[in-house]
Design an enzyme around this catalytic site. Structure first.
Site, PDB file in Angstrom:
ATOM      1  N   ASP A  55     -13.830 -67.137  -6.851  1.00 43.87           N
ATOM      2  CA  ASP A  55     -12.951 -67.677  -7.885  1.00 43.87           C
ATOM      3  C   ASP A  55     -13.159 -67.179  -9.098  1.00 43.87           C
ATOM      4  O   ASP A  55     -13.286 -67.896 -10.246  1.00 43.87           O
ATOM      5  CB  ASP A  55     -12.902 -69.360  -8.040  1.00 43.87           C
ATOM      6  CG  ASP A  55     -11.596 -69.772  -8.699  1.00 43.87           C
ATOM      7  OD1 ASP A  55     -10.650 -68.909  -8.808  1.00 43.87           O
ATOM      8  OD2 ASP A  55     -11.504 -70.823  -9.322  1.00 43.87           O
ATOM      9  N   HIS A  79      -7.985 -68.236  -9.044  1.00 43.39           N
ATOM     10  CA  HIS A  79      -6.846 -69.014  -8.678  1.00 43.39           C
ATOM     11  C   HIS A  79      -5.887 -69.219  -9.945  1.00 43.39           C
ATOM     12  O   HIS A  79      -4.834 -69.561  -9.472  1.00 43.39           O
ATOM     13  CB  HIS A  79      -7.473 -70.538  -8.376  1.00 43.39           C
ATOM     14  CG  HIS A  79      -7.816 -71.399  -9.577  1.00 43.39           C
ATOM     15  ND1 HIS A  79      -9.199 -71.540  -9.769  1.00 43.39           N
ATOM     16  CD2 HIS A  79      -7.059 -71.908 -10.542  1.00 43.39           C
ATOM     17  CE1 HIS A  79      -9.280 -72.501 -10.869  1.00 43.39           C
ATOM     18  NE2 HIS A  79      -7.892 -72.617 -11.282  1.00 43.39           N
ATOM     19  N   SER A 138      -8.930 -74.244 -16.548  1.00 41.06           N
ATOM     20  CA  SER A 138      -9.268 -73.327 -15.484  1.00 41.06           C
ATOM     21  C   SER A 138      -9.281 -72.042 -16.112  1.00 41.06           C
ATOM     22  O   SER A 138      -8.551 -71.292 -16.796  1.00 41.06           O
ATOM     23  CB  SER A 138      -8.444 -73.423 -14.330  1.00 41.06           C
ATOM     24  OG  SER A 138      -8.417 -74.517 -13.527  1.00 41.06           O
TER      25      SER A 138
END
Length: 810
Positions: free
Chosen positions: A665, A622, A760
């Site tokens: 992901d 992502h 992230s």
């Protein structure tokens, strides 16, 4: 001073078909007993020693200990209930289970516990006594019935169970109230259930605990040694209302088992407290308010919170009124709240007799620390070591020095105030050969720690080592040194640490031995009298000595210096702060050398990543949603500060992007040129394919992400988080079934510590034996550092085959 043991390779002795007698014993490595009544014998194996214990006629043998290198057997009348356990090197203690048990099976014919009062509270008469009652059963008439002291027994196979003659002249005998052993039934919530039921309530067959098929899970028996996760038997390792198991049905992950409750009262759980001791499982005070000031909901109520932590499901946890309790093994007492917006919280319980440990106040504005470029190591015998290593040579977690579970001991901070016995950190309070600790494995009392001796320059600031590329597999050099525990050492040292010459392995003088000879171990290199390690002793190479009064001793063989930087081994020791990237602490500069800052082509940090080889970075898919073009991204390596980059930082363009084909992901970035591996830039190690991190494993996250007003913004931060087994994480009150098998959870359920936006794609690494392994890629969460909402990470092990394939073919 107590002596200690090194790990023994029990498989050397437990031959197929000969191990059954040992099933009747509890074994503890590195333990001995202060014994008054004992015999010292020679035995060629553990089984032979056990046979001598069984055959003993002069006293009741309750335990024996076996010295492997000396082939010495000591049989004893005492066990841990009547004597003190101490540590001893190269010894395994075996205690008969029947004499440790305080419960009965069936009618208690074989009960050998120490209960000596009847159900009406009358003290038992000694079986050998004739007053006040002349006995029909005595040690002389029934020598095999265990009629010792005044303990309850069942010599006549009475259907009502163990009994005794009483000291009350008006009552000749009375029955004893002995609880049932949890084999055919369960007490409380079945936390100690030890039976063999292996089907669920709906009749599904249980999956074996050591299997990862059809359901991968984190309840790995070796990581939960005190939970008795045998075969596929129903167990309760995580505080459910009753035992359960993973099922062999691919469509049903787990289910509760139908274990009947025992009809006898449960065994005592030990003393109760009005203050906090340990994790508060025996707290019985009246605090009924959470840390945030919310009033607790009554345990018997289902409004506003619906739950299954009820007095009926947890009958032994004293879930009275709305008082804070810890029925399910949480880290502290807690309760459901009467606030419909806050499901549950921990409670603030005053500690028993000691103030809370203060945490170091970290200066958020401090510049990067000039930390020495060193591994965590110790000088001399390690008495001065004050590092934070808490893992043994075999990867076991250390027991806290202030804890008596699972091992009772006297090496406490109070008894050794100058030894630095903080938390569960490796120390050497008794001048042993190196730092050690008690372990959290009930069957291994203690082990040496996974630390090496400092070289002459380690421990002071030194010039950075030369730049080198990643190594191939290490091979021994011609130097007289060893790798690891020295099992492969083939050098020519032939004297012990005290300078005593070694006895030749083929010789039987001055010490006789039969296990470690050139004939029995032809591949162990037992030539002449050279130091060797044929049994994988974690203490390193050793030998039998030429001193008739010293059977064997260790040799002083140094570790071989690594010629390059290995994956997962930082050259700066991480801080490993125990605090709660939000609520963590500023990392030691360059202590997480695989950390990547993923940036836009204009230099703005927006995601993290992990260097896994000189040309490859792993991140979250992502993070790459805004642009499919590699030219949109670049990576920064070796940085500690997010903005004011240091001179040594490496900035490399991205040449290719690879998204995981099933849309997980996770993504790979190929760099336009290989990173230069230095002391500040080192890859993390990849896990084995499909490896599952055990629940409660302490791991680390790092990043420069959003800190929500906490300290340290702009500097690399770290936080220590426990892995939460997916079964627990998917409970209604946590993430309610959202976590997939290709993901893992980690976090403090109380909140306060988490990875946030900007983190992230960054790493979650776990320490395994001697290196950090990349187990997770930061993926998603419900909010940031919220209570009951742990972070979710892509489980890297599920994608190792894909990762290696992409790297190999591109």
């Amino acid at each position: 001073m107590e002596h200690k043991e090194v790990v023994l390779l029990l498989l050397l002795f437990l031959k197929s078909g000969q191990g059954e007698p040992l099933d009747d014993y509890v074994n503890t490595q590195g333990a001995s007993l202060f014994s008054v009544t004992k015999k010292q014998l020679r035995a060629g194996s553990i089984e032979e020693c056990a046979a001598k214990c069984e055959e003993e006629k002069e006293f009741t043998c309750r335990a024996f200990q076996y010295h492997s290198k000396e082939q010495q057997c000591v049989i004893m009348a005492e066990n841990r209930k009547s004597s003190i356990i101490i540590r001893m090197r190269d010894v395994v203690l075996f205690e008969k289970k029947v004499y440790l048990s305080e419960c009965k099976t069936g009618n208690g014919k074989n009960y050998r516990g120490t209960m000596s009062k009847t159900k009406n509270g009358i003290t038992c008469q000694k079986w050998s006594s004739t007053s006040p009652h002349r006995p029909r059963f005595s040690p002389a008439t029934h020598p095999s019935e265990g009629l010792e002291e005044n303990y309850c027994r069942n010599p006549d196979n009475d259907a009502q169970g163990p009994w005794c003659y009483t000291t009350d002249p008006e009552h000749r005998y009375d029955y004893c109230d002995i609880p049932e052993c949890e084999e055919a039934c369960m007490h409380c919530s079945g936390e100690n259930y030890d039976g063999k039921i292996s089907k669920t309530m709906s009749g599904l067959e249980c999956q074996a605990w050591d299997s990862q098929s059809p359901h991968a899970h984190g309840y790995i028996p070796s990581k939960f040694p005190n939970k008795n996760l045998k075969k596929n038997y129903c167990r309760n390792p995580d505080g459910e209302p009753r035992p359960w198991c993973f099922t062999t049905d691919p469509n049903k992950r787990w289910e509760l088992c139908d274990i009947p409750r025992c009809t006898t009262p449960p065994p005592s759980s030990g003393p109760t407290y009005q203050c906090l001791k340990g994790t508060g499982e025996n707290y019985r005070g009246n605090v009924a308010v959470t840390v945030s000031g919310h009033t607790c909901q009554r345990w018997s109520a289902q409004t506003p919170q619906t739950h299954n932590r009820t007095p009926e499901n947890f009958p032994c946890k004293n879930l009275d009124e709305n008082y804070c309790r810890n029925p399910d093994g949480e880290k502290a007492p807690w309760c459901y709240t009467t606030n419909s917006q806050v499901r549950w919280e921990y409670c603030k319980i005053p500690s028993c007799g000691s103030s809370p440990v203060s945490t170091e106040q970290l200066d958020p504005t401090a510049p990067p620390e000039l930390t020495p470029v060193v591994q965590d190591c110790y000088h001399g015998d390690g008495q001065s070591y004050r590092g934070t290593s808490s893992t043994t040579t075999t990867g076991k977690k250390c027991q806290s020095w202030s804890s008596m579970t699972p091992h009772w001991h006297q090496k406490t901070p109070e008894n050794y105030p100058d030894a630095g016995l903080t938390m569960n950190y490796c120390r050497n309070p008794d001048a042993d050969k190196g730092p050690w600790c008690f372990t959290t494995d009930p069957s291994v009392r203690w082990e040496y720690c996974n630390l090496k001796k400092c070289s002459g320059t380690e421990g002071s600031v030194v010039a950075p080592p030369p730049v080198v590329q990643l190594p191939n597999v290490e091979t021994p050099s011609e130097e007289d040194c060893m790798f690891g525990n020295g099992k492969g050492y083939r050098g020519k040292r032939a004297t012990t640490v005290t300078g005593t010459p070694c006895q030749e392995w083929a010789a039987q003088e001055p010490h006789r031995h039969s296990i470690f000879t050139p004939q029995t171990n032809p591949r162990a290199g037992l030539e002449k009298n050279y130091c060797r390690n044929p049994d994988g002793d974690e203490g390193g190479p050793w030998c039998y000595t030429t001193n008739p009064r010293k059977h064997y001793d260790y040799c002083d063989v140094p570790q071989c210096a690594s010629s390059s930087f290995d994956c997962g081994k930082p050259q700066v020791e991480p801080k490993k702060c125990p605090g709660r990237v939000v609520g963590g602490c500023v990392a030691n500069a360059h202590s997480w050398p695989w950390q990547v800052s993923l940036r836009t082509r204009f230099g703005t940090h927006f995601c993290g990543g992990t260097l896994i080889s000189p040309e490859w970075v792993l991140t979250a898919a992502h993070c790459l949603e805004k642009s499919p073009r590699p030219s949109s991204y670049k990576v920064i390596l070796g940085a500690h500060q997010e903005v004011n980059l240091e001179p040594h930082v490496q900035e490399i363009e991205v040449s290719r992007l690879f998204l995981e084909p099933t849309r997980a992901d996770i993504a790979l970035l190929k760099l336009s040129s290989p990173a230069v591996i230095t002391d500040k830039v080192i890859p993390a190690c990849l896990p084995s394919p499909n490896y599952v991190v055990a629940g409660r494993t302490e791991c680390f996250i790092t990043g420069w992400g959003e800190t929500q007003g906490t300290f340290g913004a702009g500097l690399l931060k770290e936080a220590q988080l426990p892995v939460i087994e997916n079964k627990v994480c998917n409970r209604y009150e946590f993430l309610n079934g959202r976590v997939k098998s290709t993901e893992l959870c980690a976090g403090h359920l109380a909140g306060g510590t988490d990875s946030c936006q900007g983190d992230s794609g960054g790493p979650l690494v776990c320490f395994e034996k001697d290196k950090y392994i990349l187990q997770g890629v930061t993926s998603w969460g419900l909010g940031c550092a919220r209570p009951n909402k742990p972070g979710v990470y892509v489980r890297v092990s599920r994608f190792v085959t894909w990762i290696e394939g992409v790297m190999r073919n591109n």
